[in-house]
Write a protein that holds these residues in place. Structure first.
Motif, short mmCIF file in Angstrom:
data_model
loop_
_atom_site.label_atom_id
_atom_site.label_comp_id
_atom_site.label_asym_id
_atom_site.label_seq_id
_atom_site.Cartn_x
_atom_site.Cartn_y
_atom_site.Cartn_z
N ASP A 84 36.45 -22.46 -17.93
CA ASP A 84 35.44 -22.87 -17.79
C ASP A 84 33.91 -23.33 -18.86
OD1 ASP A 84 36.08 -23.44 -14.74
OD2 ASP A 84 34.93 -22.28 -13.47
N ILE A 121 35.42 -25.46 -21.51
CA ILE A 121 35.25 -26.88 -21.02
C ILE A 121 33.83 -27.82 -20.63
CG2 ILE A 121 36.06 -28.21 -18.63
CD1 ILE A 121 37.73 -26.54 -17.61
N ASN A 159 41.76 -28.91 -18.54
CA ASN A 159 41.78 -28.77 -16.87
C ASN A 159 43.03 -28.55 -16.01
OD1 ASN A 159 38.89 -30.25 -15.98
ND2 ASN A 159 39.13 -30.74 -17.72
N TYR A 172 42.99 -28.02 -12.63
CA TYR A 172 42.03 -28.92 -11.16
C TYR A 172 42.73 -30.58 -11.77
CZ TYR A 172 38.29 -25.53 -12.74
OH TYR A 172 37.68 -24.27 -13.17
#
Length: 117
Positions: A2, A5, A59, A64
């Motif tokens: 994360d 990202i 992602n 996700y």
């Protein structure tokens, strides 16, 4: 993952800021008919392209949800922007309509990113 990202989201925002900032700095020149595509606009568009592709990959690697239609629309707009800026980057003057189109497409890309949920 994360954190990675979020890092690329930040870089993506820097790219859009460079593209839009380059456009906004030339607004007065556009009114006088002497606007040109500055290097910051090209570099910003390239940064957006690279970081956008990386973001989609990261992602998807995290499983996700990625809205492929939204990404395709944003990519299509960015390719048009990048093509126009790249082809006309060495011109001393760019037509007002063409320059305005790049600003319009850039703004549309921002609003698609923010409002399309």
């Amino acid at each position: 993952m994360d954190v990675l990202i979020h890092l690329f989201v930040g870089l993506h925002i820097i790219g859009i800021a460079s593209l839009l900032g380059g456009f906004l700095t030339q607004m007065k020149a556009m009114g006088q008919g002497t606007a040109r595509f500055v290097p910051a606009m090209l570099h910003g568009a390239l940064t957006m392209l690279v970081t956008g592709v990386v973001l989609v990959g990261l992602n998807q690697a995290q499983d996700y949800a990625v809205d492929n239609i939204k990404i395709a629309v944003k990519l299509a707009l960015l390719i048009v922007i990048l093509g126009l800026v790249y082809v006309k980057r060495d011109d001393e003057k760019v037509d007002k309509g063409l320059f305005g189109l790049v600003g319009l497409l850039t703004t549309a890309n921002i609003f698609i990113a923010v409002l399309w949920t």
